[in-house]
Motif scaffolding. Structure first.
Motif, PDB file in Angstrom:
ATOM      1  N   VAL A  56      20.067 109.688  93.203  1.00  0.00           N
ATOM      2  CA  VAL A  56      20.112 108.239  92.724  1.00  0.00           C
ATOM      3  C   VAL A  56      21.677 107.726  92.698  1.00  0.00           C
ATOM      4  CG1 VAL A  56      19.531 106.666  90.847  1.00  0.00           C
ATOM      5  CG2 VAL A  56      18.057 108.523  91.323  1.00  0.00           C
ATOM      6  N   TYR A  57      22.352 108.201  92.198  1.00  0.00           N
ATOM      7  CA  TYR A  57      23.908 107.902  92.123  1.00  0.00           C
ATOM      8  C   TYR A  57      24.410 107.721  93.574  1.00  0.00           C
ATOM      9  CZ  TYR A  57      23.747 107.547  87.046  1.00  0.00           C
ATOM     10  OH  TYR A  57      23.351 107.355  85.551  1.00  0.00           O
ATOM     11  N   SER A  58      23.846 108.590  94.375  1.00  0.00           N
ATOM     12  CA  SER A  58      24.562 108.552  95.966  1.00  0.00           C
ATOM     13  C   SER A  58      23.913 107.343  96.284  1.00  0.00           C
ATOM     14  CB  SER A  58      24.069 109.718  96.617  1.00  0.00           C
ATOM     15  OG  SER A  58      24.587 110.844  95.981  1.00  0.00           O
ATOM     16  N   ARG A  59      22.861 106.819  96.208  1.00  0.00           N
ATOM     17  CA  ARG A  59      22.202 105.685  96.781  1.00  0.00           C
ATOM     18  C   ARG A  59      22.570 104.341  95.914  1.00  0.00           C
ATOM     19  NH1 ARG A  59      17.357 105.451  98.888  1.00  0.00           N
ATOM     20  NH2 ARG A  59      18.207 103.325  99.244  1.00  0.00           N
ATOM     21  N   VAL A  60      23.207 104.096  94.751  1.00  0.00           N
ATOM     22  CA  VAL A  60      23.544 102.956  94.323  1.00  0.00           C
ATOM     23  C   VAL A  60      24.862 102.598  94.069  1.00  0.00           C
ATOM     24  CG1 VAL A  60      23.467 103.997  92.191  1.00  0.00           C
ATOM     25  CG2 VAL A  60      22.779 101.581  92.349  1.00  0.00           C
ATOM     26  N   ALA A 197       2.830 107.152  86.299  1.00  0.00           N
ATOM     27  CA  ALA A 197       3.994 106.336  85.637  1.00  0.00           C
ATOM     28  C   ALA A 197       4.811 105.907  86.826  1.00  0.00           C
ATOM     29  CB  ALA A 197       4.545 107.195  84.797  1.00  0.00           C
ATOM     30  N   ILE A 198       5.171 106.665  87.748  1.00  0.00           N
ATOM     31  CA  ILE A 198       5.874 106.128  89.043  1.00  0.00           C
ATOM     32  C   ILE A 198       5.231 104.980  89.536  1.00  0.00           C
ATOM     33  CG2 ILE A 198       6.865 107.059  91.240  1.00  0.00           C
ATOM     34  CD1 ILE A 198       7.346 109.957  89.759  1.00  0.00           C
ATOM     35  N   GLU A 242      12.141 101.483  94.576  1.00  0.00           N
ATOM     36  CA  GLU A 242      12.069 102.673  95.472  1.00  0.00           C
ATOM     37  C   GLU A 242      12.312 104.035  94.881  1.00  0.00           C
ATOM     38  OE1 GLU A 242      14.888 104.612  99.019  1.00  0.00           O
ATOM     39  OE2 GLU A 242      15.111 102.175  98.481  1.00  0.00           O
ATOM     40  N   LEU A 243      11.313 104.840  95.082  1.00  0.00           N
ATOM     41  CA  LEU A 243      11.310 106.245  94.518  1.00  0.00           C
ATOM     42  C   LEU A 243      12.246 106.936  95.446  1.00  0.00           C
ATOM     43  CD1 LEU A 243      10.444 108.534  92.734  1.00  0.00           C
ATOM     44  CD2 LEU A 243       8.764 109.171  94.349  1.00  0.00           C
ATOM     45  N   VAL A 267      15.814  99.901  91.222  1.00  0.00           N
ATOM     46  CA  VAL A 267      15.172  98.630  91.236  1.00  0.00           C
ATOM     47  C   VAL A 267      15.943  97.766  91.874  1.00  0.00           C
ATOM     48  CG1 VAL A 267      14.030  97.198  89.758  1.00  0.00           C
ATOM     49  CG2 VAL A 267      13.924  99.500  88.986  1.00  0.00           C
ATOM     50  N   ILE A 268      15.739  97.131  92.899  1.00  0.00           N
ATOM     51  CA  ILE A 268      16.438  96.218  93.826  1.00  0.00           C
ATOM     52  C   ILE A 268      16.071  94.674  93.591  1.00  0.00           C
ATOM     53  CG2 ILE A 268      17.511  96.055  95.759  1.00  0.00           C
ATOM     54  CD1 ILE A 268      16.648  99.181  96.336  1.00  0.00           C
TER      55      ILE A 268
END
Length: 268
Positions: A56-60, A197-198, A242-243, A267-268
């Motif tokens: 996640v942190y790599s993508r944001v 939930a996802i 996006e998952l 969430v974008i």
């Protein structure tokens, strides 16, 4: 006030060099980064959930300020406990608290109270901080600990209040909801319930997320922070989710008879 690390050396390495090395091994080299309104990240020991958080942190794109929401694993006096001034200390150094945004959240969101004591031993927010430091050394945070007693109406008030505060703040702020998914069930059961939930998160449906977790008795410990984060994200104009990655503790241990699930969502 300096909040010292509570779970360094336990949930993640207690020495800077070892911690940096571990996080680096969990990042996605060359990943395309996106500007997001919110993110959902797990908070278990890095050995288990770190690859999901690292993805996640790599993508944001990490902005200068992050609002970190996490569930309280202990009873707390406040419905929503915020720490508004000082810094948090990890093996990677100090992270300042963004007092001006914290004060705006206090003034805009019902139920938010200054309560540093609620954060003293809570790991759900702390484990996010080294990842933030790794990707944006100069970032500041606003930590908010969420009581399990918060109702859907309370969470909607928090989400809308945070969105109002961010707009008035006038600078980019990423909202990070810290949560693990199903706890101590078989992998098959975890995947079945977790993706209910996802699916609600991917459809940007905070009420649906709250409802399905409670109706299906999904042991997602941070569904309340995630609900509030989705409300805020919609208020701030989020268009899609996006998952990034899903896995379970069994992927690390090889034991799929009793797992904890981990999901990373943007969430974008």
């Amino acid at each position: 006030m300096k909040r010292q690390s509570s779970v360094a050396g336990y949930f993640y390495p207690g020495k800077a060099e070892a911690l940096e090395k571990m996080i680096r091994q969990m990042t996605l080299s060359g990943a395309k980064k996106e500007k997001a309104v919110a993110a959902v990240c797990p908070h278990a020991g890095y050995e288990y959930s770190g690859p999901v958080a690292g993805a996640v942190y790599s993508r944001v794109e990490i902005p200068g300020t992050c609002i970190v929401l996490g569930p309280s694993h202990r009873p707390i006096e406040s419905l929503f406990a915020i720490m508004r001034e000082g810094s948090w200390v990890t093996p990677l150094g100090e992270v300042p608290l963004e007092t001006s945004l914290a004060d705006l959240i206090i003034s805009r969101a019902p139920g938010v109270e200054e309560d540093a004591e609620a954060h003293r031993h809570e790991h759900s927010l702390e484990v996010q901080v080294p990842f933030i430091q790794f990707f944006r050394k100069e970032a500041a945070i606003v930590p908010v600990c969420v009581s399990h007693e918060a109702s859907l109406a309370d969470l909607e008030g928090l989400g809308k209040g945070m969105a109002d505060a961010v707009r008035e703040y006038g600078r980019d702020a990423l909202i990070i909801a810290s949560t693990d998914m199903s706890h101590y069930v078989t992998r098959k059961a975890a995947e079945k319930k977790d993706f209910m939930a996802i699916d609600r998160m991917l459809k940007l449906d905070p009420r649906g997320l709250h409802r399905v977790v409670e109706e299906e008795n999904i042991s997602m410990c941070g569904y309340q922070p995630a609900t509030a984060a989705l409300v805020a994200a919609l208020e701030l104009g989020a268009r899609r989710a996006e998952l990034v990655r899903y896995q379970t503790s069994g992927d690390r241990t090889g034991d799929y008879s009793e797992v904890v699930g981990y999901a990373g969502v943007l969430v974008i």
